[in-house]
Every structure is written in structure tokens, then in C-alpha cells.
Design a protein around this motif. Structure first.
Motif, PDB file in Angstrom:
ATOM      1  N   GLY A  87       0.732  -1.528  -0.050  1.00 33.70           N
ATOM      2  CA  GLY A  87      -0.059  -0.120  -0.022  1.00 33.70           C
ATOM      3  C   GLY A  87       0.845   1.021  -0.382  1.00 33.70           C
ATOM      4  N   ALA A  88       0.105   2.700  -0.548  1.00 37.82           N
ATOM      5  CA  ALA A  88       1.213   3.902  -0.285  1.00 37.82           C
ATOM      6  C   ALA A  88       1.408   3.954   1.124  1.00 37.82           C
TER       7      ALA A  88
ATOM      8  N   GLU B  85      -3.340   1.482   5.027  1.00 43.51           N
ATOM      9  CA  GLU B  85      -3.571   0.674   3.874  1.00 43.51           C
ATOM     10  C   GLU B  85      -3.464  -0.880   3.714  1.00 43.51           C
ATOM     11  N   VAL B  86      -1.546  -0.969   3.787  1.00 45.94           N
ATOM     12  CA  VAL B  86      -0.934  -2.285   4.358  1.00 45.94           C
ATOM     13  C   VAL B  86      -1.448  -3.062   5.620  1.00 45.94           C
ATOM     14  N   HIS B  87      -1.913  -2.359   7.350  1.00 45.89           N
ATOM     15  CA  HIS B  87      -2.588  -3.052   7.867  1.00 45.89           C
ATOM     16  C   HIS B  87      -3.888  -3.669   7.497  1.00 45.89           C
TER      17      HIS B  87
ATOM     18  N   LYS C 282      16.614  10.897   6.923  1.00 41.84           N
ATOM     19  CA  LYS C 282      15.921  10.051   7.562  1.00 41.84           C
ATOM     20  C   LYS C 282      15.158  10.836   7.705  1.00 41.84           C
ATOM     21  N   HIS C 283      13.472   9.454   7.118  1.00 36.18           N
ATOM     22  CA  HIS C 283      12.060   9.747   7.025  1.00 36.18           C
ATOM     23  C   HIS C 283      11.850   9.559   8.198  1.00 36.18           C
ATOM     24  N   GLU C 284      10.443  10.688   8.925  1.00 39.49           N
ATOM     25  CA  GLU C 284      10.034  10.361  10.282  1.00 39.49           C
ATOM     26  C   GLU C 284       8.823   9.892   9.923  1.00 39.49           C
ATOM     27  N   GLY C 285       8.404  10.124   8.942  1.00 40.88           N
ATOM     28  CA  GLY C 285       6.300  10.359   8.642  1.00 40.88           C
ATOM     29  C   GLY C 285       6.804   8.825   8.292  1.00 40.88           C
ATOM     30  N   ASP C 286       5.092   9.111   7.760  1.00 40.84           N
ATOM     31  CA  ASP C 286       4.394   8.140   6.429  1.00 40.84           C
ATOM     32  C   ASP C 286       3.249   8.717   6.050  1.00 40.84           C
ATOM     33  N   GLY C 287       3.156   8.119   4.232  1.00 44.95           N
ATOM     34  CA  GLY C 287       2.167   8.447   3.753  1.00 44.95           C
ATOM     35  C   GLY C 287       3.090   9.117   2.319  1.00 44.95           C
ATOM     36  N   GLU C 288       3.945   9.472   2.141  1.00 46.24           N
ATOM     37  CA  GLU C 288       4.930   9.753   1.041  1.00 46.24           C
ATOM     38  C   GLU C 288       5.670   8.897   0.547  1.00 46.24           C
ATOM     39  N   PHE C 289       5.053   7.475   1.294  1.00 44.24           N
ATOM     40  CA  PHE C 289       5.926   6.096   0.031  1.00 44.24           C
ATOM     41  C   PHE C 289       5.474   6.140  -0.815  1.00 44.24           C
ATOM     42  N   ARG C 290       6.153   5.544  -1.302  1.00 45.45           N
ATOM     43  CA  ARG C 290       5.792   5.439  -3.269  1.00 45.45           C
ATOM     44  C   ARG C 290       4.965   4.027  -3.208  1.00 45.45           C
TER      45      ARG C 290
ATOM     46  N   VAL D 248       4.358   0.086  -0.098  1.00 41.74           N
ATOM     47  CA  VAL D 248       5.583  -0.154   1.063  1.00 41.74           C
ATOM     48  C   VAL D 248       4.764  -1.951   0.824  1.00 41.74           C
ATOM     49  N   PHE D 249       5.773  -2.740   1.305  1.00 45.26           N
ATOM     50  CA  PHE D 249       5.212  -4.462   1.022  1.00 45.26           C
ATOM     51  C   PHE D 249       5.886  -5.000   2.730  1.00 45.26           C
ATOM     52  N   PHE D 250       4.715  -6.160   2.258  1.00 44.63           N
ATOM     53  CA  PHE D 250       4.727  -6.819   4.242  1.00 44.63           C
ATOM     54  C   PHE D 250       5.189  -8.156   3.525  1.00 44.63           C
ATOM     55  N   GLY D 251       5.651  -9.060   4.394  1.00 48.17           N
ATOM     56  CA  GLY D 251       5.454 -10.290   4.116  1.00 48.17           C
ATOM     57  C   GLY D 251       6.246 -11.267   5.097  1.00 48.17           C
ATOM     58  N   ARG D 252       5.778 -12.443   4.508  1.00 51.88           N
ATOM     59  CA  ARG D 252       7.197 -12.750   5.279  1.00 51.88           C
ATOM     60  C   ARG D 252       8.652 -14.108   4.635  1.00 51.88           C
ATOM     61  N   LEU D 253       9.323 -13.612   5.656  1.00 51.18           N
ATOM     62  CA  LEU D 253      10.762 -14.478   4.446  1.00 51.18           C
ATOM     63  C   LEU D 253      11.311 -15.877   4.210  1.00 51.18           C
TER      64      LEU D 253
END
Length: 473
Positions: free
Chosen positions: A73-74, A78-80, A161-169, A171-176
Motif C-alpha cells: 500500500g501507499a 492501507e498495508v494494515h 532520515k524519514h520520520e513520517g508516513d504517507g510519502e512512500f511510493r 510499502v510491502f509486507f511479507g514473510r521471508l
């Protein structure tokens, strides 16, 4: 099943062809999503089994890791939201599985404090197992991707160093599932550590990528017609293939010691028993008397920057007087020394070489066999039509990857033999079909050496490589 592939930051144009080749080698299919972008470091694939993802991680040179994909998600919201919807995929790990979280980033760095905040935002997953930072049973991975920096913002390799949220192209989440292990081969085949190499030796990473394009594996027989110092020989043999090599200049293969240099280097890698033989001959006057011998042909043809391509013959045709003298009875002459006779050679223009190489491959390859070779091109002049100038019936291009050097680049071309028809050996007519093609379209790789030493100037006069009065690199 969907899997997240994390790529090394190199050779973006080679990523998808390598994935597809390794999948074909092991006999499974890859599903590419509509938004698959090889220029990005993250790609979500569809595979039928987790074992296929592990095979990709162990064989693909450009893969850093593979994960079971859960959400993207951006923003983290959205990811959660999407991660909660795929609870059936990860709920089996809730009761008693040891775990750890890793938060990584692309194009920026993450402060330690914010990494902790990111991990705690996944607390709704309610994992009850032990937190184990050394040897966990599962590793959950978060990848943050920011867009590329503009030229004005570039001060280093990463952002502030990025402190906030919402400025990402994204975000990905998964299990290695598995870290990529094939990249370690780059150190093993490092040219600088090799006992035998030359100024035309191919770098290890590219040699390994080429070997994957050939589908090298035990039981395969692979041929390099411009073997030189053998860079592709070692990598294809490492994957289990038997290799045959040839070159017009035997000194390139032998080196200065009694034992041939290629054999010495192959012994360094423990693959000398997979070198079938090394022979000295001109590919246009080759000794092959039957086709359909090889599973693949792999080569980096010389194109005149560091070493020029040669074929047997004289640069200037003999005069009538010389022809008359040759018709007289042979009269042996004494040589001033005992050095072996070295026949005369003449330059081999690149577009002619490429067309001849494809026709030779059609004759020598088994049905379905692959020809993998590099083709240098002028960036501003290149067009897809260039490839048609050297293709012939029964051969099709299945991959075309660019290694960009700015004003010029070299393309790794993979051609597959699509026919079971038996062809006669090619005649290597210096005129023939090539002139018919070039009458309609002059490819960007024609007279490449001349263009290179002229600095790729526009409006140049076309000439032959031997007319360029420039030293070789």
C-alpha cells in the motif's frame, strides 16, 4: 500464491529474462502482474508453490530475497487493512512460533526509533511465540520504497532520515522465505582472483547471468565459439554443463604456461573435468560435420573496442600475378626459425558476424536450444528492426536486455531455435542475405568499432573497420 521478490540494485533490464529462464529450466511458470516494473527493486510474482520461490532464490543472480507476499500500500494504513484481510495466510504462526520483524528501506534510511514504531503497528497480529532476533522460525519483513531522487535533491545514496508516513511510493509486507544465495558466486568467480584472465575477460556477474540464459545444468552440452580466456566457460560448467570452446587465436586460450590457461582457471573452480575440449579454428571455416549437437551456444563476440573480430583471409585481394604464381608447382622455402605458421586474417565486421553466428547456431543447436550473445549498439541509432537484420528462418529472439553505457550499450540477446528442420551447414557468404536486409535497414551495430573510436559523431561516413586509424583499447 503470491511472492515478493527483492532485487539487487543492478542490471534492471536483465531481471525478468533471468526469472523466466530459471523458471523454464526447472519446469514451472511465473505469473507477472500487470504492474510488474523491472526498474523497481520489488516485484510481486504468482507461483504455484513455495518450492518454486526457493529455486528462484538459489539460482537467480539478481535476487536478494524472496518473501511470501501479504500486503502492499501507499501508506501503512492501507498495508494494515490489506494484511488483516489475508489473515488465513499468517494465522498459523500466532500460537507458538518464534519470530522477528525486520524493517528495511529503499532510497532512504529509517531511524531506529521509527523502526520500533513500525514493528509495534503490527501488534494486531497477536503473535504469542518468542521474539528471537538470532534464529527465529519466521522473519516478517517490511520494505519501504520511496521514489527516485531528483537531480537537485541528490546529495548521496539515500535521503534524509524519514520520520513520517504517507510519502512512500509503496510499502510491502511479507514473510521471508529465503535469502538469495546465488549472488555469492560473484565473489567466487571474481576475475581479479582468477589465475588466468585477459583484458577481454567478462565480469563475473554478467557471466553468471549469461549462464542462466543458456539454462545451463547437468547433462547439457554448451559451446563458446569465441571462447577467449573462458569467462563463460567457468560459470556454465559450475551449473553442471559440459563445455566446448574454440577461438581463432589459440594463444588466447593457452596463455604462456604449458598447461592451457582456461584449464588452469577451470581447475581453480573445480570444473576442469567438464571442459570437453578447446580447439583453434575460424568459425567460418569450422570442422563441424553434423548439426544438432549443442543444447546452447554462449559467447561474447569481439567487436573491436578491446579486441577486434577476425576471420581467415587477407585484407587486400591478391593481384593477378600473385594468383599466377600460386598456380605454379609448390616450392618449399626455408623459414628463419621454428615458429608455427600463423595464417593471415582480416577484420570481421560486426553485423556480418552477428548474422553468421545466428545461422551457425541454427545448424549446431538442438531444437529448442538457445544462442546467448552480446551485441553492442549505438544508443541513438538503435531500433527493434536491427534484430531482424541477423535473424533467419527457424530462430526467434526471446530476450533482449540492455546494459547501458550512455552513448552506447551492449545488449544481451537470447535467440531460440524454434524448428525441428535439419539445415545444411552455413556457407558464410560475405555478401548474401545480409546485404538484402541492410538495403532496407542499416542496424546500429554495423561498423560499431569505427563509430566507437569516432565518438559516435552524427553524420559520419560509413566505412570498413580496417579503415579506422585508431589504436585498440
Amino acid at each position: 500464491m503470491k511472492f515478493l521478490v527483492v532485487f539487487a540494485q543492478a542490471h534492471a533490464d536483465f531481471r525478468i529474462p533471468e526469472l523466466q529462464s530459471v523458471a523454464e529450466l526447472y519446469g514451472f511458470n511465473i505469473g507477472l502482474l500487470d504492474d510488474a516494473d523491472p526498474s523497481r527493486p520489488f516485484m510481486v510474482l504468482e507461483l504455484t508453490d513455495e518450492s518454486h520461490a526457493r529455486l528462484l532464490a538459489r539460482r537467480c543472480i539478481l535476487i536478494k530475497s524472496v518473501c511470501e507476499f501479504y500486503a502492499r500500500g501507499a501508506t501503512y494504513d492501507e498495508v494494515h487493512e490489506r494484511n488483516r484481510l489475508c489473515r488465513p495466510q499468517w494465522e498459523q504462526y500466532i500460537p507458538d512460533t518464534s519470530f522477528k520483524f525486520v524493517v528495511a528501506a529503499y532510497n532512504h534510511s529509517i531511524p531506529q526509533r521509527r523502526q520500533k514504531d513500525v514493528v509495534e503497528s503490527f501488534s494486531y497480529m497477536d503473535f504469542l511465540g518468542k521474539i528471537d532476533m538470532k534464529t527465529p522460525e519466521i522473519t516478517m519483513v517490511v520494505y519501504e520504497e520511496l521514489g527516485m531522487l531528483s537531480d537537485d535533491d541528490k546529495h548521496g545514496t539515500t535521503r534524509e532520515k524519514h520520520e513520517g508516513d504517507g510519502e512512500f511510493r509503496e510499502v510491502f509486507f511479507g514473510r521471508l522465505i529465503e535469502d538469495g544465495t546465488a549472488r555469492s558466486l560473484m565473489k567466487k568467480f571474481d576475475v581479479k582472483k582468477r589465475v588466468f584472465y585477459g583484458n577481454t575477460s567478462m565480469e563475473a556477474e554478467i557471466s553468471l547471468l549469461m549462464a542462466n540464459q543458456t539454462l545451463a545444468s547437468p547433462g547439457k552440452l554448451i559451446y563458446d565459439p569465441f571462447v577467449g580466456t573462458g569467462s563463460m566457460t567457468y560459470t556454465t560448467a559450475h551449473f553442471g554443463a559440459l563445455v566446448f570452446g574454440s577461438d581463432i587465436d589459440g594463444r588466447q586460450m593457452r596463455g604462456k604456461e604449458k598447461r592451457p590457461g582456461i584449464i588452469r582457471a577451470a581447475a581453480q573452480y573445480g570444473v576442469d573435468q567438464r571442459i570437453v575440449d578447446l580447439c583453434t579454428f575460424d568459425v567460418t571455416r569450422n570442422p563441424w560435420r553434423c548439426g544438432g549437437l549443442f543444447d546452447a551456444i554462449i559467447t561474447d563476440p569481439p567487436y573491436g573496442v578491446r579486441a577486434g573480430a577476425k576471420r581467415l583471409g587477407r585484407k587486400n585481394r591478391r593481384t593477378k600475378t600473385e594468383h599466377d604464381s600460386r598456380s605454379r608447382p609448390f616450392q618449399p622455402s626455408e623459414r628463419p626459425d621454428d615458429q608455427p605458421y600463423i595464417p593471415p586474417t582480416r577484420p570481421y565486421e560486426l553485423s556480418a558476424l552477428a548474422a553468421d553466428l545466428v545461422r551457425l547456431a541454427r545448424y549446431l543447436l538442438k531444437p529448442g536450444g538457445r544462442l546467448v550473445f552480446f551485441l553492442p549498439t549505438v544508443t541513438e541509432e538503435y531500433a527493434e528492426l536491427d534484430l531482424q537484420t541477423f535473424l533467419c528462418e527457424g530462430m526467434e529472439v526471446i530476450a533482449n536486455s540492455l546494459q547501458d553505457f550512455g552513448s552506447w550499450g551492449r545488449r544481451l540477446i537470447t535467440v531460440r531455435k524454434t524448428t525441428h528442420r535439419v539445415y545444411l551447414p552455413p556457407t558464410f557468404d560475405p555478401e548474401g542475405r545480409r546485404e538484402e536486409c541492410e538495403a532496407e535497414h542499416v542496424p546500429a551495430h554495423k561498423d560499431f568499432r569505427q563509430k566507437y573510436f569516432e565518438g559516435f559523431k552524427k553524420g559520419r561516413q560509413s566505412g570498413t573497420p580496417e579503415e579506422v586509424d585508431s589504436p585498440q583499447g
